[in-house]
Motif scaffolding. Sequence first.
Motif, PDB file in Angstrom:
ATOM      1  N   ASP A  41       1.401  -1.344   0.199  1.00 19.01           N
ATOM      2  CA  ASP A  41       0.228   0.122  -0.295  1.00 19.01           C
ATOM      3  C   ASP A  41       0.893   1.037  -0.356  1.00 19.01           C
ATOM      4  OD1 ASP A  41      -2.013   1.662   0.369  1.00 19.01           O
ATOM      5  OD2 ASP A  41      -2.384   1.200   2.856  1.00 19.01           O
ATOM      6  N   LEU A  42       1.201   1.782  -1.459  1.00 14.91           N
ATOM      7  CA  LEU A  42       2.040   2.944  -1.158  1.00 14.91           C
ATOM      8  C   LEU A  42       1.261   4.280  -0.805  1.00 14.91           C
ATOM      9  CD1 LEU A  42       4.513   4.638  -2.318  1.00 14.91           C
ATOM     10  CD2 LEU A  42       3.808   4.577  -4.856  1.00 14.91           C
ATOM     11  N   ALA A  43       0.025   4.267  -0.670  1.00 18.96           N
ATOM     12  CA  ALA A  43      -0.249   5.564  -0.089  1.00 18.96           C
ATOM     13  C   ALA A  43      -0.039   5.055   1.900  1.00 18.96           C
ATOM     14  CB  ALA A  43      -2.184   5.614   0.035  1.00 18.96           C
ATOM     15  N   GLY A  44      -0.206   4.474   2.106  1.00 11.60           N
ATOM     16  CA  GLY A  44       0.407   4.046   3.499  1.00 11.60           C
ATOM     17  C   GLY A  44       1.729   4.347   3.911  1.00 11.60           C
ATOM     18  N   ALA A  45       2.828   3.705   3.376  1.00 11.85           N
ATOM     19  CA  ALA A  45       3.916   4.311   3.021  1.00 11.85           C
ATOM     20  C   ALA A  45       4.351   5.502   3.242  1.00 11.85           C
ATOM     21  CB  ALA A  45       4.910   3.002   1.668  1.00 11.85           C
ATOM     22  N   GLN A  46       3.481   6.113   2.121  1.00 11.41           N
ATOM     23  CA  GLN A  46       3.683   7.774   2.162  1.00 11.41           C
ATOM     24  C   GLN A  46       3.257   8.223   3.059  1.00 11.41           C
ATOM     25  OE1 GLN A  46       1.582   8.313  -1.389  1.00 11.41           O
ATOM     26  NE2 GLN A  46       3.567   8.002  -2.658  1.00 11.41           N
ATOM     27  N   GLU A  47       2.625   7.699   3.503  1.00  6.77           N
ATOM     28  CA  GLU A  47       1.839   8.747   5.047  1.00  6.77           C
ATOM     29  C   GLU A  47       2.690   8.278   6.402  1.00  6.77           C
ATOM     30  OE1 GLU A  47      -2.177   8.117   7.915  1.00  6.77           O
ATOM     31  OE2 GLU A  47      -2.193   7.120   6.522  1.00  6.77           O
ATOM     32  N   THR A  48       3.234   7.119   6.475  1.00  5.01           N
ATOM     33  CA  THR A  48       4.636   6.370   6.675  1.00  5.01           C
ATOM     34  C   THR A  48       6.207   7.200   7.468  1.00  5.01           C
ATOM     35  OG1 THR A  48       3.220   4.479   7.914  1.00  5.01           O
ATOM     36  CG2 THR A  48       6.103   5.144   8.142  1.00  5.01           C
ATOM     37  N   ALA A  49       6.282   8.598   6.083  1.00  9.12           N
ATOM     38  CA  ALA A  49       7.093   8.822   5.750  1.00  9.12           C
ATOM     39  C   ALA A  49       6.840  10.056   6.222  1.00  9.12           C
ATOM     40  CB  ALA A  49       7.514   8.374   3.708  1.00  9.12           C
ATOM     41  N   SER A  50       5.515  10.593   5.646  1.00  5.49           N
ATOM     42  CA  SER A  50       5.079  11.857   6.505  1.00  5.49           C
ATOM     43  C   SER A  50       5.720  12.208   7.317  1.00  5.49           C
ATOM     44  CB  SER A  50       3.347  12.355   5.689  1.00  5.49           C
ATOM     45  OG  SER A  50       3.389  13.353   6.077  1.00  5.49           O
ATOM     46  N   MET A  51       4.919  11.328   8.891  1.00  7.46           N
ATOM     47  CA  MET A  51       5.395  11.194  10.088  1.00  7.46           C
ATOM     48  C   MET A  51       6.592  11.204   9.748  1.00  7.46           C
ATOM     49  SD  MET A  51       2.127   8.766  10.189  1.00  7.46           S
ATOM     50  CE  MET A  51       2.100   8.453  12.378  1.00  7.46           C
ATOM     51  N   VAL A  52       7.760  10.235   9.782  1.00  7.91           N
ATOM     52  CA  VAL A  52       8.791  10.339   9.808  1.00  7.91           C
ATOM     53  C   VAL A  52       9.589  11.569   9.329  1.00  7.91           C
ATOM     54  CG1 VAL A  52      11.098   9.371   8.889  1.00  7.91           C
ATOM     55  CG2 VAL A  52       9.006   8.045   9.657  1.00  7.91           C
ATOM     56  N   GLU A  53       9.014  12.433   8.553  1.00  9.90           N
ATOM     57  CA  GLU A  53      10.493  13.330   7.967  1.00  9.90           C
ATOM     58  C   GLU A  53      10.042  14.968   9.734  1.00  9.90           C
ATOM     59  OE1 GLU A  53       8.281  14.310   4.347  1.00  9.90           O
ATOM     60  OE2 GLU A  53       9.404  13.236   3.233  1.00  9.90           O
ATOM     61  N   LYS A  54       8.964  14.489  10.095  1.00  6.26           N
ATOM     62  CA  LYS A  54       8.680  15.463  10.905  1.00  6.26           C
ATOM     63  C   LYS A  54       9.763  15.334  12.367  1.00  6.26           C
ATOM     64  CE  LYS A  54       3.216  16.309   9.885  1.00  6.26           C
ATOM     65  NZ  LYS A  54       1.756  16.199   9.937  1.00  6.26           N
ATOM     66  N   LEU A  55       9.945  14.280  12.347  1.00  8.05           N
ATOM     67  CA  LEU A  55      10.593  13.708  13.483  1.00  8.05           C
ATOM     68  C   LEU A  55      11.678  13.847  12.738  1.00  8.05           C
ATOM     69  CD1 LEU A  55       9.191  10.098  14.539  1.00  8.05           C
ATOM     70  CD2 LEU A  55       8.948  12.669  15.904  1.00  8.05           C
ATOM     71  N   GLY A  56      12.616  14.784  11.690  1.00  9.24           N
ATOM     72  CA  GLY A  56      13.447  15.440  11.446  1.00  9.24           C
ATOM     73  C   GLY A  56      14.174  13.858  10.772  1.00  9.24           C
ATOM     74  N   SER A  57      13.542  12.804   9.948  1.00  5.52           N
ATOM     75  CA  SER A  57      14.738  11.906   9.799  1.00  5.52           C
ATOM     76  C   SER A  57      13.921  11.775   7.838  1.00  5.52           C
ATOM     77  CB  SER A  57      14.407  10.459  10.351  1.00  5.52           C
ATOM     78  OG  SER A  57      15.392  10.331  11.289  1.00  5.52           O
TER      79      SER A  57
END
Length: 274
Positions: A41-57
Amino acid sequence: MTLSFDKPVRAVVTGAGGGLGRALCLELARRNARIVAADIDLAGAQETASMVEKLGSRVHALACDVAQRSAVAELASSAASLLGGVDLLINNAGVATSGPVDAIPQADWEWIMGVNLWGVIYGCEQFVPHMRAQGGGHVINVASSAGLLCTPMMAPYNVTKAGVVALSETMAAELAPANIGVTVLCPTFFRTRIIDAGRHHGENGASRAASKLMDRAKMQAPEVARFALDAAAAGTLYALPHADGSWLWRLKRLAPERFYQKLVPRYFSRFARR
């Protein structure tokens, strides 16, 4: 290899679109890792990535069906290119099916074997050569206490997770000289979408019971993720985050025949009535 977070770890997580996979990505981000978050599920992975980016990684979201060898090969190639190498592979993607062993159709056996077992095999097959070439790495294979305890009405799930445990044990001995560590994660119940997305057969109540136990668990996905990464950092092979799974595994090893002939049927019957 003992995994160290003293410098940024380059990590790949499958099944990263939600549940434990997302929790693992977020915990890795808190440890300053660089991440490839992969999911069918690419959309789910992208949502996770957005959350990760907010943590600075730094993170990359990729689509991957782990049941397809060619897709996992492409993931390994892309991850090596994007990250410049892979220090940590987390084979996390998983599905579930339940019901009496004689009620589960062959298609569902093939489906769960493709994701839960072949997906892990493909991940190890494709990523371990990269780790050998770079001089080391670490693999976390997400199994389950079901792979150690094998309770009724979960035969396909048990079989796949037991296979992941066996693969991990083999790899731990085989890859130690190559400076590649292995951890097999065997949790019991915590809240994920795996039951809702599963394929369930018969009026066995196993899926409903599992959902209730997931909701009641004191240790949920974020805590399991921390436990898994700490276990890898400590060089631990067997990572059992939940106390109930740990004690039941010890009891099984102490008296395996009594465990399956007396205790498990009695407990399961009582639990099913509830």
